[in-house]
Write a protein that holds these residues in place. Sequence first.
Motif, PDB file in Angstrom:
ATOM      1  N   ASN A  92      -8.196   9.704  -4.462  1.00 14.62           N
ATOM      2  CA  ASN A  92      -8.716  10.234  -3.200  1.00 14.62           C
ATOM      3  C   ASN A  92      -9.019  11.717  -3.361  1.00 14.62           C
ATOM      4  OD1 ASN A  92      -8.176   7.713  -1.961  1.00 14.62           O
ATOM      5  ND2 ASN A  92      -6.055   8.328  -1.654  1.00 14.62           N
ATOM      6  N   THR A 129       0.852  -1.190   0.000  1.00 14.28           N
ATOM      7  CA  THR A 129       0.000   0.000   0.000  1.00 14.28           C
ATOM      8  C   THR A 129       0.887   1.239   0.000  1.00 14.28           C
ATOM      9  OG1 THR A 129      -1.651  -1.196   1.298  1.00 14.28           O
ATOM     10  CG2 THR A 129      -1.898   1.185   1.167  1.00 14.28           C
ATOM     11  N   HIS A 136       0.908   5.709  -1.203  1.00 13.56           N
ATOM     12  CA  HIS A 136       0.182   6.902  -1.623  1.00 13.56           C
ATOM     13  C   HIS A 136       1.084   7.676  -2.572  1.00 13.56           C
ATOM     14  CE1 HIS A 136      -2.907   6.157   1.356  1.00 13.56           C
ATOM     15  NE2 HIS A 136      -1.928   5.878   2.200  1.00 13.56           N
ATOM     16  N   THR A 140      -4.158   6.201  -4.008  1.00 12.87           N
ATOM     17  CA  THR A 140      -3.726   5.086  -3.179  1.00 12.87           C
ATOM     18  C   THR A 140      -3.551   3.889  -4.094  1.00 12.87           C
ATOM     19  OG1 THR A 140      -4.931   5.919  -1.270  1.00 12.87           O
ATOM     20  CG2 THR A 140      -4.283   3.597  -1.222  1.00 12.87           C
ATOM     21  N   THR A 181      -2.745  -0.045  -4.326  1.00 12.00           N
ATOM     22  CA  THR A 181      -2.732  -1.281  -3.550  1.00 12.00           C
ATOM     23  C   THR A 181      -2.392  -2.424  -4.493  1.00 12.00           C
ATOM     24  OG1 THR A 181      -4.469  -0.404  -2.129  1.00 12.00           O
ATOM     25  CG2 THR A 181      -4.085  -2.772  -2.027  1.00 12.00           C
TER      26      THR A 181
END
Length: 143
Positions: A115, A72, A74, A127, A129
Amino acid sequence: MLFQVKAILLQNIKKVEYIETHYMKDLVLLSNREVSLQYWRNFTELCLDGLGSVEVSQNIENGSRLTTVKLTVHTRSEIFADSYRLCWRVTTVEGKQYLIGINEQPYPVTTVNDNFPEKPTERSGKTVTVLWRTCLELLEIKE
């Protein structure tokens, strides 16, 4: 029948790079937890917003051990992962490198979420993942 074996968390991922899986055809698995890349590859670095994390868990399903690796991060960078199979190389703050995915199935699944927070103090951007379920473990890169 499902049993959880163990879970680890690699925090403080300072660098994340990706490459299409077809460029990884000559890697050498040294064991089920170590890999050698053999020669230089042109990974694309993802510009991180803060540090990333990797979570590794192992389960026993129907008598087989399966490892789930979840990355994960950002970022504010554009990433187009929809139509590509990607491998990911992560580097910890201690300098260790790990490979998520190889050139064979099962491939890592990459999800990118945009986001748009309602408050200016909340984190905006993307984000990313990455989820990889495999019979291997998280692969530490050895030279």
